[in-house]
Design a protein around this motif. Structure first.
Motif, PDB file in Angstrom:
ATOM      1  N   ALA A  12       0.834  -1.187   0.143  1.00  0.00           N
ATOM      2  CA  ALA A  12       0.073  -0.128   0.000  1.00  0.00           C
ATOM      3  C   ALA A  12       0.789   1.454   0.002  1.00  0.00           C
ATOM      4  CB  ALA A  12      -1.000  -0.177   1.197  1.00  0.00           C
ATOM      5  N   LEU A  13       1.896   1.260   0.614  1.00  0.00           N
ATOM      6  CA  LEU A  13       3.026   2.314   0.519  1.00  0.00           C
ATOM      7  C   LEU A  13       3.879   2.261  -0.464  1.00  0.00           C
ATOM      8  CD1 LEU A  13       3.957   2.276   4.480  1.00  0.00           C
ATOM      9  CD2 LEU A  13       2.333   3.827   3.448  1.00  0.00           C
ATOM     10  N   GLY A  14       3.596   1.377  -1.418  1.00  0.00           N
ATOM     11  CA  GLY A  14       4.336   1.487  -2.609  1.00  0.00           C
ATOM     12  C   GLY A  14       5.841   0.883  -2.511  1.00  0.00           C
ATOM     13  N   LEU A  15       6.095   0.187  -1.445  1.00  0.00           N
ATOM     14  CA  LEU A  15       7.533  -0.305  -1.245  1.00  0.00           C
ATOM     15  C   LEU A  15       7.674  -1.667  -1.883  1.00  0.00           C
ATOM     16  CD1 LEU A  15       7.847   0.934   2.628  1.00  0.00           C
ATOM     17  CD2 LEU A  15       8.683   2.173   0.431  1.00  0.00           C
ATOM     18  N   VAL A  16       6.813  -2.519  -2.010  1.00  0.00           N
ATOM     19  CA  VAL A  16       7.004  -3.618  -2.749  1.00  0.00           C
ATOM     20  C   VAL A  16       5.910  -3.770  -3.795  1.00  0.00           C
ATOM     21  CG1 VAL A  16       8.120  -4.913  -0.653  1.00  0.00           C
ATOM     22  CG2 VAL A  16       5.729  -4.951  -1.075  1.00  0.00           C
ATOM     23  N   THR A  17       6.151  -4.725  -4.942  1.00  0.00           N
ATOM     24  CA  THR A  17       5.352  -4.893  -5.648  1.00  0.00           C
ATOM     25  C   THR A  17       5.045  -6.312  -6.007  1.00  0.00           C
ATOM     26  OG1 THR A  17       6.915  -5.073  -7.481  1.00  0.00           O
ATOM     27  CG2 THR A  17       5.904  -2.638  -7.005  1.00  0.00           C
ATOM     28  N   PRO A  18       3.867  -6.980  -6.722  1.00  0.00           N
ATOM     29  CA  PRO A  18       3.820  -8.278  -6.859  1.00  0.00           C
ATOM     30  C   PRO A  18       4.899  -9.012  -7.653  1.00  0.00           C
ATOM     31  CG  PRO A  18       1.848  -7.081  -7.355  1.00  0.00           C
ATOM     32  CD  PRO A  18       2.687  -6.086  -7.189  1.00  0.00           C
ATOM     33  N   ALA A  19       5.524  -7.992  -8.717  1.00  0.00           N
ATOM     34  CA  ALA A  19       6.436  -8.651  -9.475  1.00  0.00           C
ATOM     35  C   ALA A  19       7.794  -8.793  -8.882  1.00  0.00           C
ATOM     36  CB  ALA A  19       6.827  -7.431 -10.695  1.00  0.00           C
ATOM     37  N   PHE A  20       7.884  -7.788  -7.910  1.00  0.00           N
ATOM     38  CA  PHE A  20       9.115  -8.056  -7.078  1.00  0.00           C
ATOM     39  C   PHE A  20       8.818  -9.235  -6.160  1.00  0.00           C
ATOM     40  CE2 PHE A  20      11.237  -7.445  -2.788  1.00  0.00           C
ATOM     41  CZ  PHE A  20      12.487  -7.165  -3.243  1.00  0.00           C
ATOM     42  N   ARG A  76       7.294 -12.000  -6.890  1.00  0.00           N
ATOM     43  CA  ARG A  76       7.364 -13.213  -7.587  1.00  0.00           C
ATOM     44  C   ARG A  76       8.588 -13.278  -8.261  1.00  0.00           C
ATOM     45  NH1 ARG A  76       2.837 -10.630 -10.139  1.00  0.00           N
ATOM     46  NH2 ARG A  76       1.069 -11.627  -9.549  1.00  0.00           N
ATOM     47  N   ARG A  77       9.519 -12.431  -8.329  1.00  0.00           N
ATOM     48  CA  ARG A  77      10.956 -12.473  -8.972  1.00  0.00           C
ATOM     49  C   ARG A  77      11.806 -13.133  -7.971  1.00  0.00           C
ATOM     50  NH1 ARG A  77      12.285  -7.191  -9.726  1.00  0.00           N
ATOM     51  NH2 ARG A  77      10.737  -7.125 -11.750  1.00  0.00           N
ATOM     52  N   TYR A  78      11.641 -12.718  -6.699  1.00  0.00           N
ATOM     53  CA  TYR A  78      12.540 -13.238  -5.611  1.00  0.00           C
ATOM     54  C   TYR A  78      11.610 -14.355  -4.875  1.00  0.00           C
ATOM     55  CZ  TYR A  78      15.549  -9.362  -6.553  1.00  0.00           C
ATOM     56  OH  TYR A  78      16.380  -8.411  -7.501  1.00  0.00           O
ATOM     57  N   ARG A  79      10.941 -15.170  -5.294  1.00  0.00           N
ATOM     58  CA  ARG A  79      10.267 -16.000  -4.769  1.00  0.00           C
ATOM     59  C   ARG A  79      11.034 -17.233  -4.044  1.00  0.00           C
ATOM     60  NH1 ARG A  79       6.378 -17.176  -7.999  1.00  0.00           N
ATOM     61  NH2 ARG A  79       4.530 -16.685  -6.930  1.00  0.00           N
ATOM     62  N   ARG A  80      12.121 -17.861  -4.560  1.00  0.00           N
ATOM     63  CA  ARG A  80      13.156 -18.772  -4.470  1.00  0.00           C
ATOM     64  C   ARG A  80      13.927 -18.231  -3.183  1.00  0.00           C
ATOM     65  NH1 ARG A  80      15.552 -20.868  -9.947  1.00  0.00           N
ATOM     66  NH2 ARG A  80      15.745 -18.693 -10.174  1.00  0.00           N
ATOM     67  N   HIS A  81      14.399 -16.866  -3.543  1.00  0.00           N
ATOM     68  CA  HIS A  81      15.256 -16.432  -2.359  1.00  0.00           C
ATOM     69  C   HIS A  81      14.376 -16.297  -0.960  1.00  0.00           C
ATOM     70  CE1 HIS A  81      16.890 -15.126  -6.396  1.00  0.00           C
ATOM     71  NE2 HIS A  81      18.056 -14.851  -5.503  1.00  0.00           N
ATOM     72  N   TYR A 112       3.235 -16.845   2.215  1.00  0.00           N
ATOM     73  CA  TYR A 112       3.985 -15.972   1.393  1.00  0.00           C
ATOM     74  C   TYR A 112       2.997 -15.822  -0.091  1.00  0.00           C
ATOM     75  CZ  TYR A 112       7.693 -13.989  -1.618  1.00  0.00           C
ATOM     76  OH  TYR A 112       8.733 -13.388  -2.596  1.00  0.00           O
ATOM     77  N   GLU A 113       2.727 -16.751  -0.580  1.00  0.00           N
ATOM     78  CA  GLU A 113       1.828 -16.707  -1.690  1.00  0.00           C
ATOM     79  C   GLU A 113       0.621 -15.985  -1.608  1.00  0.00           C
ATOM     80  OE1 GLU A 113       2.742 -17.980  -4.704  1.00  0.00           O
ATOM     81  OE2 GLU A 113       4.918 -19.000  -3.746  1.00  0.00           O
ATOM     82  N   ALA A 114      -0.010 -16.185  -0.407  1.00  0.00           N
ATOM     83  CA  ALA A 114      -0.993 -15.353  -0.224  1.00  0.00           C
ATOM     84  C   ALA A 114      -0.809 -13.831  -0.248  1.00  0.00           C
ATOM     85  CB  ALA A 114      -1.734 -15.816   1.365  1.00  0.00           C
ATOM     86  N   SER A 115       0.650 -13.369   0.193  1.00  0.00           N
ATOM     87  CA  SER A 115       1.033 -12.058   0.162  1.00  0.00           C
ATOM     88  C   SER A 115       1.038 -11.642  -1.220  1.00  0.00           C
ATOM     89  CB  SER A 115       2.483 -12.052   1.066  1.00  0.00           C
ATOM     90  OG  SER A 115       2.108 -12.327   2.451  1.00  0.00           O
ATOM     91  N   VAL A 116       1.589 -12.571  -2.145  1.00  0.00           N
ATOM     92  CA  VAL A 116       1.678 -12.081  -3.560  1.00  0.00           C
ATOM     93  C   VAL A 116       0.361 -11.732  -4.155  1.00  0.00           C
ATOM     94  CG1 VAL A 116       2.574 -12.788  -5.728  1.00  0.00           C
ATOM     95  CG2 VAL A 116       3.743 -13.616  -3.786  1.00  0.00           C
ATOM     96  N   TRP A 117      -0.682 -12.491  -3.663  1.00  0.00           N
ATOM     97  CA  TRP A 117      -1.950 -12.265  -4.204  1.00  0.00           C
ATOM     98  C   TRP A 117      -2.419 -10.957  -3.694  1.00  0.00           C
ATOM     99  CZ3 TRP A 117      -6.698 -12.567  -1.370  1.00  0.00           C
ATOM    100  CH2 TRP A 117      -8.003 -12.402  -2.141  1.00  0.00           C
ATOM    101  N   VAL A 118      -2.158 -10.732  -2.072  1.00  0.00           N
ATOM    102  CA  VAL A 118      -2.751  -9.441  -1.463  1.00  0.00           C
ATOM    103  C   VAL A 118      -2.022  -8.298  -2.088  1.00  0.00           C
ATOM    104  CG1 VAL A 118      -2.445  -8.061   0.596  1.00  0.00           C
ATOM    105  CG2 VAL A 118      -3.321 -10.568   0.656  1.00  0.00           C
TER     106      VAL A 118
END
Length: 258
Positions: free
Chosen positions: A184-192, A194-199, A230-236
């Motif tokens: 909501a504050l624009g500090l993370v994005t869904p793309a970010f 997903r890109r670092y899911r394995r990490h 974490y997957e739920a967080s990506v969806w949120v």
């Protein structure tokens, strides 16, 4: 302190006075909660409730103690913990009253539901830890060398173990709320995310290993919900991003004011 739009600036000394008042009320709530918590620990048999998952593994079904002061110490510690839980709504209300004037309206719309959801998720995590993770961990740990060794578990050691497991699950269930606020504050994005899911999964595995007792079962019992959260967080985060894009499109479509 930054004030919300339309709000008057408060002088610095007035901020200090308000902070002092909020802290006093919070400390009073914690003190009253501690007293009430100690009483409830005895009246509601909180210790008996906490030891139920391990009773089937103990001779006589009871924990033991090795020091005359240990029962009192356990009662006080449990009372303080329960008191902190009871006082939390008051402390949260005081913190909100102090910080909310510095927030913009859109920030308030995010934080208020997030706080409510955070409390509900914490309770859900505590319930999962007590009902599922703790019994599974005990079944695995107490089954090692059970034919050669006699279980002689002290109340203090068991409570440290049980509370660590239960609170750890309560805390990890806050992950979607943390991501919601950051998105909501624009500090993370869904793309970010997903890109670092394995990490992220590697980091979550380390967190699960640190927060749980030293056995594979407890680690896996915590890691699986962590990955799902974490997957739920990506969806949120995706929902929040779509909402931000929709609001930006609406503002872009509004006619310019001359």
């Amino acid at each position: 302190m930054r004030r919300a739009r339309g709000a008057a600036e408060m002088p610095f000394l007035d901020h200090l006075e308000e902070l002092r008042r909020r802290l006093i009320w919070s400390l009073l709530a914690l003190a009253v909660g501690a007293v009430v918590g100690v009483v409830l620990v005895s009246e509601l048999d909180v210790l008996g409730w906490l030891q139920r998952p391990i009773q089937g593994f103990l001779p006589g079904g009871r924990l033991v103690f090795t020091s005359p002061t240990e029962p009192l110490s356990i009662t006080v510690r449990l009372g303080l913990l329960l008191g902190a839980v009871l006082a939390f709504p008051v402390v949260a209300a005081q913190a909100w009253a102090f910080f909310s004037p510095a927030l913009y309206e859109n920030e308030r719309r995010v934080i208020v539901p997030a706080l409510v959801a955070a409390m509900l998720l914490f309770l859900a995590g505590v319930g999962l830890g007590y009902l599922v993770a703790l019994p599974l961990a005990l079944r695995f740990l107490m089954g090692i060398q059970s034919e050669a060794l006699l279980a002689w578990v002290t109340a203090g050691e068991y409570l440290r173990f049980a509370i660590r497991v239960v609170l750890a699950f309560g805390l990890i269930f806050e992950l979607p709320i943390v991501v919601l606020v950051l998105a909501a504050l624009g500090l993370v994005t869904p793309a970010f995310l997903r890109r670092y899911r394995r990490h992220a999964i590697f980091v979550l595995a380390v967190v699960a290993a640190v927060l749980t007792p030293a056995d594979l079962v407890s680690m896996l019992v915590m890691l699986v919900p962590l990955v799902l959260l974490y997957e739920a967080s990506v969806w949120v985060a995706a929902l929040v991003a779509r909402g931000r894009e929709a609001r930006a499109a609406e503002r872009a479509a509004e006619p310019a004011v001359e």
